[in-house]
Design an enzyme around this catalytic site. Structure first.
Site, PDB file in Angstrom:
ATOM      1  CG  HIS B  82     -37.340   0.076  19.736  1.00  0.00           C
ATOM      2  ND1 HIS B  82     -36.219   0.715  20.210  1.00  0.00           N
ATOM      3  CD2 HIS B  82     -37.208  -1.229  20.089  1.00  0.00           C
ATOM      4  CE1 HIS B  82     -35.443  -0.172  20.826  1.00  0.00           C
ATOM      5  NE2 HIS B  82     -36.023  -1.357  20.775  1.00  0.00           N
ATOM      6  N   GLY B 163     -18.043  14.285  18.793  1.00  0.00           N
ATOM      7  CA  GLY B 163     -18.909  15.025  17.882  1.00  0.00           C
ATOM      8  C   GLY B 163     -19.417  16.321  18.472  1.00  0.00           C
ATOM      9  CG  HIS B 168     -26.747  15.162  11.677  1.00  0.00           C
ATOM     10  ND1 HIS B 168     -27.807  15.155  10.807  1.00  0.00           N
ATOM     11  CD2 HIS B 168     -25.634  15.227  10.904  1.00  0.00           C
ATOM     12  CE1 HIS B 168     -27.359  15.210   9.566  1.00  0.00           C
ATOM     13  NE2 HIS B 168     -26.038  15.256   9.594  1.00  0.00           N
ATOM     14  N   PRO B 169     -28.996  17.734  12.466  1.00  0.00           N
ATOM     15  CG  PRO B 169     -28.731  19.124  10.620  1.00  0.00           C
ATOM     16  CD  PRO B 169     -27.971  18.490  11.748  1.00  0.00           C
ATOM     17  CB  THR B 170     -31.728  14.973   8.987  1.00  0.00           C
ATOM     18  OG1 THR B 170     -30.375  14.732   8.530  1.00  0.00           O
ATOM     19  CG2 THR B 170     -32.252  16.258   8.359  1.00  0.00           C
ATOM     20  CB  ALA B 171     -28.282  11.790  11.225  1.00  0.00           C
TER      21      ALA B 171
END
Lengths: 299, 299
Positions: B82, B163, B168-171
């Site tokens: 997805h 923002g 964001h590096p992981t999110a």
């Protein structure tokens, strides 16, 4: 699963608003009980209050209301057009949603016992809660009304289910029962001929061979010049609104008359309308639990 | 009058049940919020949670869920069928009952600001909450997905509403929006000819000139040998279920085919079905406030 019970007590007071307000305040004072509506009728000299909640709080509120009415209403002074036997004339419990009729019958018996022995008011159980077949019918319980019941109560067949074998000196007697939700439903015809409405009413009502749980009359809405079939759907689980509507539509067509609309008077359970949607949309595998609001109430 | 908002966040985790359970527990920990359902899909590697409550608690629960997902999900390691841009991929707010779309748009903006500046995750507002016309469409917001958005975010037209100007590096990033309730509604035809279902789907869907808020496809239910028009009713206040049903019935008749049934998949607001009852029973002067359960929820 949250159990809900509706209660629609009728009080013999429709001319002193402050008395009705005091009884309603008593009901509202019980936590967990919601008063949904109240109406008074001066010529009937009668008030009808609708409230809802879980079984325990609803029974408590009904008891406190009956105690309050016994203090505030004197049947020796009461006159009104509507038949009645006591200050609190009748208290029906009505299962809503997941509640069952059996639970409402049990609730009626518990309340009857409390009113009978704590308030010293004789109580007759009626409809689904009746202990004798002839008491299923509320008019039979009310026969002779307050004045006639004073002496009739001593006869074996009029002995109350709970409480003393004589009327309370000012509060009279009370009928307590359990019944399905009643939907007041009117269907308007595209004709000003009330004879057609009367003929259709006759064809659907139980008393003349139609659906046993349907009461119906043909009336004239003079202001609109519209003939109306005015209906009490006394058990929508037996005969749903769509079946009443479609039967009336078919009968009306026999006279070349259309159904121009229908109306619901007062409150009804969500289920009664979801049944109609289910029928017309030909739903497969539908559950009321798919309704967001139902989920909310269940939690 | 009680205001209710539904929230259906999608998280990029469908293979580790313990992670999904932890996110759901975070949502449940907020008082006044009810989790109505959750589903995960391993091949999509995605979880969809449905919860409901008053605006304040719902926004808080959505924020805490996004914070939890940012801790538990690493987009650098995420793969799935997805399209997605972040650990919390999308958060729609949906007005229920008396709530308005405007209130949900305001809620989306408030939540977007919090996720953007407290969690340092870039946020795109979409659908009714969009600040640019091209962002009304969620697929446009997701274009390039997580991997592509890493560089695309620096382009002026892909700048987030709230923002930092980088993922964001992981999110990753999150889309926050407001939309009407979506009803998943299928109509089954009395034929095994999927060509007819496809033709009817084409005639009702917005993308080929039908109702703008309807998405539809013709599919085959192989086990039943029934052709089905599978439909998303994206705004039942614009196009009600009965209108979809009746339009499909009329189109099917042109092929000599009957509608044998319809089905509602998942949850829907009471109002969507009451509208159908209102239509078919030709109700005059009906108000949703006549429904007992509605009264209860409003108090």
């Amino acid at each position: 699963m949250r159990k809900l019970v509706e209660c629609v007590p009728n009080f013999s007071e429709g001319r002193r608003p402050e008395v009705v307000a005091q009884i309603i305040d008593t009901i509202k004072s019980v936590e967990g009980v919601r008063v949904l509506g109240a109406s008074t009728d001066a010529s009937h000299n009668r008030a009808v209050v609708t409230f809802l909640g879980e079984p325990g709080p609803v029974k408590n509120a009904a008891f406190l209301a009956a105690a309050s009415a016994a203090e505030l209403i004197n049947m020796e002074e009461h006159q009104g057009a509507h038949p009645r036997i006591g200050a609190t004339d009748v208290i029906p419990f009505i299962p809503i949603g997941e509640s069952t009729m059996e639970e409402c019958v049990e609730l009626a018996r518990e309340l009857g016992r409390e009113i009978g022995y704590k308030l010293n008011i004789p109580v007759y159980l009626y409809e689904a809660a009746a202990t004798r077949p002839e008491r299923k019918n509320l008019p039979a319980v009310r026969k002779g009304e307050y004045e006639g019941l004073k002496t009739a109560i001593t006869r074996p067949e009029r002995q109350p289910d709970f409480g003393p074998p004589h009327l309370h000196p000012t509060a009279g007697a009370t009928a307590v029962g359990a019944r399905p939700p009643l939907v007041a439903y009117n269907i308007n015809l595209g004709t000003a001929d009330v004879v057609i409405a009367k003929a259709i009413a006759k064809s659907i009502r139980g008393s003349s061979g139609g659906y046993p749980s349907i009461k119906a009359l043909g009336v004239m809405l003079e202001d609109r010049q519209v003939a109306q079939v005015t209906i009490n759907v006394c058990n929508y689980k037996e005969v749903s609104l769509h079946r009443v509507f479609e039967t009336v539509k078919t009968e009306a067509a026999r006279y070349g008359v259309n159904v121009i609309g229908s109306e619901i008077v007062g409150l009804l359970p969500m289920e009664a309308l979801l049944d109609a949607a289910d029928f017309y949309l030909r739903l497969e595998g539908f559950s009321f639990n798919q309704v967001l609001e139902k989920r909310l109430l269940d939690q």
